[in-house]
Design a protein around this motif. Sequence first.
Motif, PDB file in Angstrom:
ATOM      1  N   GLY A  36     -19.730  43.717  49.781  1.00 19.86           N
ATOM      2  CA  GLY A  36     -20.258  45.297  49.124  1.00 19.86           C
ATOM      3  C   GLY A  36     -19.264  45.898  50.077  1.00 19.86           C
ATOM      4  O   GLY A  36     -20.486  47.064  49.147  1.00 19.86           O
ATOM      5  N   GLY A  37     -18.823  46.690  50.784  1.00 20.87           N
ATOM      6  CA  GLY A  37     -18.563  47.915  51.252  1.00 20.87           C
ATOM      7  C   GLY A  37     -19.338  47.793  52.394  1.00 20.87           C
ATOM      8  O   GLY A  37     -19.701  47.279  52.931  1.00 20.87           O
ATOM      9  N   VAL A  38     -18.977  48.218  53.673  1.00 21.38           N
ATOM     10  CA  VAL A  38     -19.178  48.907  54.812  1.00 21.38           C
ATOM     11  C   VAL A  38     -19.559  49.861  55.302  1.00 21.38           C
ATOM     12  O   VAL A  38     -21.625  50.034  55.166  1.00 21.38           O
ATOM     13  N   VAL A  39     -19.843  51.379  54.432  1.00 27.67           N
ATOM     14  CA  VAL A  39     -20.388  52.444  54.934  1.00 27.67           C
ATOM     15  C   VAL A  39     -20.171  53.190  53.303  1.00 27.67           C
ATOM     16  O   VAL A  39     -19.409  53.647  53.435  1.00 27.67           O
ATOM     17  N   ASN A  40     -21.767  53.696  52.818  1.00 23.30           N
ATOM     18  CA  ASN A  40     -22.182  54.410  52.188  1.00 23.30           C
ATOM     19  C   ASN A  40     -22.518  55.602  52.832  1.00 23.30           C
ATOM     20  O   ASN A  40     -23.985  55.651  52.720  1.00 23.30           O
ATOM     21  N   ASN A  41     -21.963  57.078  52.705  1.00 23.03           N
ATOM     22  CA  ASN A  41     -22.212  57.761  53.514  1.00 23.03           C
ATOM     23  C   ASN A  41     -22.788  59.068  52.496  1.00 23.03           C
ATOM     24  O   ASN A  41     -22.002  59.537  52.261  1.00 23.03           O
ATOM     25  N   SER A  42     -23.992  59.168  52.628  1.00 21.46           N
ATOM     26  CA  SER A  42     -24.680  60.435  51.776  1.00 21.46           C
ATOM     27  C   SER A  42     -24.914  61.067  53.269  1.00 21.46           C
ATOM     28  O   SER A  42     -26.095  62.132  52.631  1.00 21.46           O
ATOM     29  N   GLY A  43     -25.164  61.252  54.374  1.00 20.63           N
ATOM     30  CA  GLY A  43     -25.677  62.102  55.492  1.00 20.63           C
ATOM     31  C   GLY A  43     -24.035  62.275  56.002  1.00 20.63           C
ATOM     32  O   GLY A  43     -22.724  62.708  56.125  1.00 20.63           O
ATOM     33  N   THR A  44     -24.339  62.553  57.530  1.00 20.31           N
ATOM     34  CA  THR A  44     -23.062  62.652  58.428  1.00 20.31           C
ATOM     35  C   THR A  44     -22.930  61.297  59.514  1.00 20.31           C
ATOM     36  O   THR A  44     -23.996  61.398  59.371  1.00 20.31           O
ATOM     37  N   LEU A  45     -21.499  60.915  59.302  1.00 18.88           N
ATOM     38  CA  LEU A  45     -21.211  60.110  59.761  1.00 18.88           C
ATOM     39  C   LEU A  45     -20.044  60.318  60.718  1.00 18.88           C
ATOM     40  O   LEU A  45     -19.012  60.572  60.535  1.00 18.88           O
ATOM     41  N   LEU A  66     -20.828  65.533  49.321  1.00 17.38           N
ATOM     42  CA  LEU A  66     -22.054  66.905  50.571  1.00 17.38           C
ATOM     43  C   LEU A  66     -21.644  66.265  51.411  1.00 17.38           C
ATOM     44  O   LEU A  66     -23.138  66.356  52.305  1.00 17.38           O
ATOM     45  N   THR A  67     -21.029  65.120  51.874  1.00 13.22           N
ATOM     46  CA  THR A  67     -21.084  64.833  53.203  1.00 13.22           C
ATOM     47  C   THR A  67     -19.994  65.509  54.438  1.00 13.22           C
ATOM     48  O   THR A  67     -18.637  65.802  54.147  1.00 13.22           O
ATOM     49  N   LEU A  68     -20.090  65.202  55.460  1.00 14.34           N
ATOM     50  CA  LEU A  68     -18.930  65.374  57.087  1.00 14.34           C
ATOM     51  C   LEU A  68     -19.058  63.813  57.198  1.00 14.34           C
ATOM     52  O   LEU A  68     -19.760  62.812  58.175  1.00 14.34           O
ATOM     53  N   THR A  69     -17.832  63.016  57.315  1.00 10.90           N
ATOM     54  CA  THR A  69     -17.334  61.921  58.343  1.00 10.90           C
ATOM     55  C   THR A  69     -15.908  61.889  58.978  1.00 10.90           C
ATOM     56  O   THR A  69     -15.207  62.526  58.441  1.00 10.90           O
ATOM     57  N   VAL A  70     -16.720  61.682  60.452  1.00  6.28           N
ATOM     58  CA  VAL A  70     -15.530  61.744  61.375  1.00  6.28           C
ATOM     59  C   VAL A  70     -14.871  60.379  61.684  1.00  6.28           C
ATOM     60  O   VAL A  70     -15.461  60.085  62.662  1.00  6.28           O
ATOM     61  N   THR A  87     -14.992  62.306  48.187  1.00 10.02           N
ATOM     62  CA  THR A  87     -15.151  62.517  47.049  1.00 10.02           C
ATOM     63  C   THR A  87     -15.406  64.085  46.680  1.00 10.02           C
ATOM     64  O   THR A  87     -15.102  64.156  48.116  1.00 10.02           O
ATOM     65  N   ARG A  88     -16.046  64.476  45.937  1.00  9.71           N
ATOM     66  CA  ARG A  88     -15.656  65.989  45.881  1.00  9.71           C
ATOM     67  C   ARG A  88     -17.345  66.681  46.647  1.00  9.71           C
ATOM     68  O   ARG A  88     -18.071  65.576  46.935  1.00  9.71           O
ATOM     69  N   ASN A  89     -16.594  67.905  47.194  1.00 13.46           N
ATOM     70  CA  ASN A  89     -17.524  68.525  48.452  1.00 13.46           C
ATOM     71  C   ASN A  89     -18.006  67.193  49.803  1.00 13.46           C
ATOM     72  O   ASN A  89     -18.901  67.886  49.764  1.00 13.46           O
ATOM     73  N   ASP A  90     -17.078  66.828  49.696  1.00 13.41           N
ATOM     74  CA  ASP A  90     -16.526  65.976  50.347  1.00 13.41           C
ATOM     75  C   ASP A  90     -15.957  66.869  51.715  1.00 13.41           C
ATOM     76  O   ASP A  90     -14.915  67.173  51.380  1.00 13.41           O
ATOM     77  N   GLU A  91     -16.511  66.021  53.470  1.00  8.99           N
ATOM     78  CA  GLU A  91     -14.631  66.911  53.895  1.00  8.99           C
ATOM     79  C   GLU A  91     -15.059  65.207  55.502  1.00  8.99           C
ATOM     80  O   GLU A  91     -16.068  64.556  55.447  1.00  8.99           O
ATOM     81  N   ILE A 108      -7.852  58.378  50.560  1.00 11.31           N
ATOM     82  CA  ILE A 108      -8.100  59.216  48.962  1.00 11.31           C
ATOM     83  C   ILE A 108      -8.588  60.105  49.699  1.00 11.31           C
ATOM     84  O   ILE A 108     -10.178  60.378  49.722  1.00 11.31           O
ATOM     85  N   ALA A 109      -8.247  61.630  49.511  1.00 10.55           N
ATOM     86  CA  ALA A 109      -8.685  62.556  50.231  1.00 10.55           C
ATOM     87  C   ALA A 109     -10.550  62.879  49.464  1.00 10.55           C
ATOM     88  O   ALA A 109      -9.848  62.886  48.146  1.00 10.55           O
ATOM     89  N   ALA A 110     -10.654  63.535  50.275  1.00 11.80           N
ATOM     90  CA  ALA A 110     -12.340  64.791  49.879  1.00 11.80           C
ATOM     91  C   ALA A 110     -11.813  65.497  49.352  1.00 11.80           C
ATOM     92  O   ALA A 110     -10.325  66.793  49.173  1.00 11.80           O
ATOM     93  N   GLU A 111     -12.592  66.462  49.197  1.00 14.36           N
ATOM     94  CA  GLU A 111     -13.170  68.143  49.061  1.00 14.36           C
ATOM     95  C   GLU A 111     -11.624  68.971  50.471  1.00 14.36           C
ATOM     96  O   GLU A 111     -10.608  69.661  49.915  1.00 14.36           O
ATOM     97  N   LEU A 112     -11.715  68.055  51.576  1.00 10.59           N
ATOM     98  CA  LEU A 112     -11.506  68.798  52.597  1.00 10.59           C
ATOM     99  C   LEU A 112     -11.174  67.487  53.325  1.00 10.59           C
ATOM    100  O   LEU A 112     -11.959  67.711  54.266  1.00 10.59           O
ATOM    101  N   THR A 113      -9.882  67.614  53.644  1.00  6.21           N
ATOM    102  CA  THR A 113      -9.055  66.271  54.939  1.00  6.21           C
ATOM    103  C   THR A 113      -8.196  66.152  55.472  1.00  6.21           C
ATOM    104  O   THR A 113      -7.408  67.218  55.152  1.00  6.21           O
ATOM    105  N   THR A 114      -8.669  66.508  56.708  1.00  7.35           N
ATOM    106  CA  THR A 114      -7.616  66.460  57.673  1.00  7.35           C
ATOM    107  C   THR A 114      -6.927  65.741  58.786  1.00  7.35           C
ATOM    108  O   THR A 114      -8.123  64.539  59.526  1.00  7.35           O
ATOM    109  N   VAL A 115      -6.176  64.809  58.744  1.00  8.67           N
ATOM    110  CA  VAL A 115      -5.932  63.785  59.655  1.00  8.67           C
ATOM    111  C   VAL A 115      -5.110  64.743  60.856  1.00  8.67           C
ATOM    112  O   VAL A 115      -3.782  65.403  60.408  1.00  8.67           O
ATOM    113  N   ILE A 116      -5.252  63.658  61.650  1.00 12.28           N
ATOM    114  CA  ILE A 116      -4.588  64.136  63.713  1.00 12.28           C
ATOM    115  C   ILE A 116      -3.771  63.474  63.932  1.00 12.28           C
ATOM    116  O   ILE A 116      -4.994  62.155  64.321  1.00 12.28           O
TER     117      ILE A 116
END
Length: 156
Positions: A36-45, A66-70, A87-91, A108-116
């Motif tokens: 059923g999936g690993v991380v359903n992130n609705s906060g900051t991960l 409205l999340t931040l995932t790093v 999803t939309r409104n995520d980083e 699948i990119a979010a509203e703001l996605t950075t890959v370094i």
Amino acid sequence: MVQASVSPGVSDFFLMRVDTTKFVLISGLTIQNGWGGVVNNSGTLRLLDSTVRNIHLAGGVSTRGLTLTVIVNSSIENNSTAGVAGTRNDEIRVLNSTIRGNTGGGLIAAELTTVINSTISGNTGPDTGWAGVFVGYDDSLTLINSTVVDNVPSTE
């Protein structure tokens, strides 16, 4: 290690969930074999020095508004849906990590996605349109010193 049953229907839930306004750091952990999936992130991960693999329904790391995932120094691999799904409104920030071998696409990119300094490779897309990275309407992607290679869209 966090490991769920590999039998369908036995663990048809998210193995980890981060609720709104919560901050969670996962470090040095292997998360595997969930249905059923690993991380359903609705906060900051923050996922650091970890591996997420063999997840069968909801993919490696998924975000919900409205999340931040790093993701740092980690591997997201062999999941049967997208490796990382925003999803939309995520980083989403992916640093020094690998997203590979996922059968629902790599990222699948979010509203703001950075890959370094990361690699997205060997992913199979869910349809004929994409495989490695999908950037939707109103989403953005910045790639810095990263490789996106050997990703193959589905032929169906």
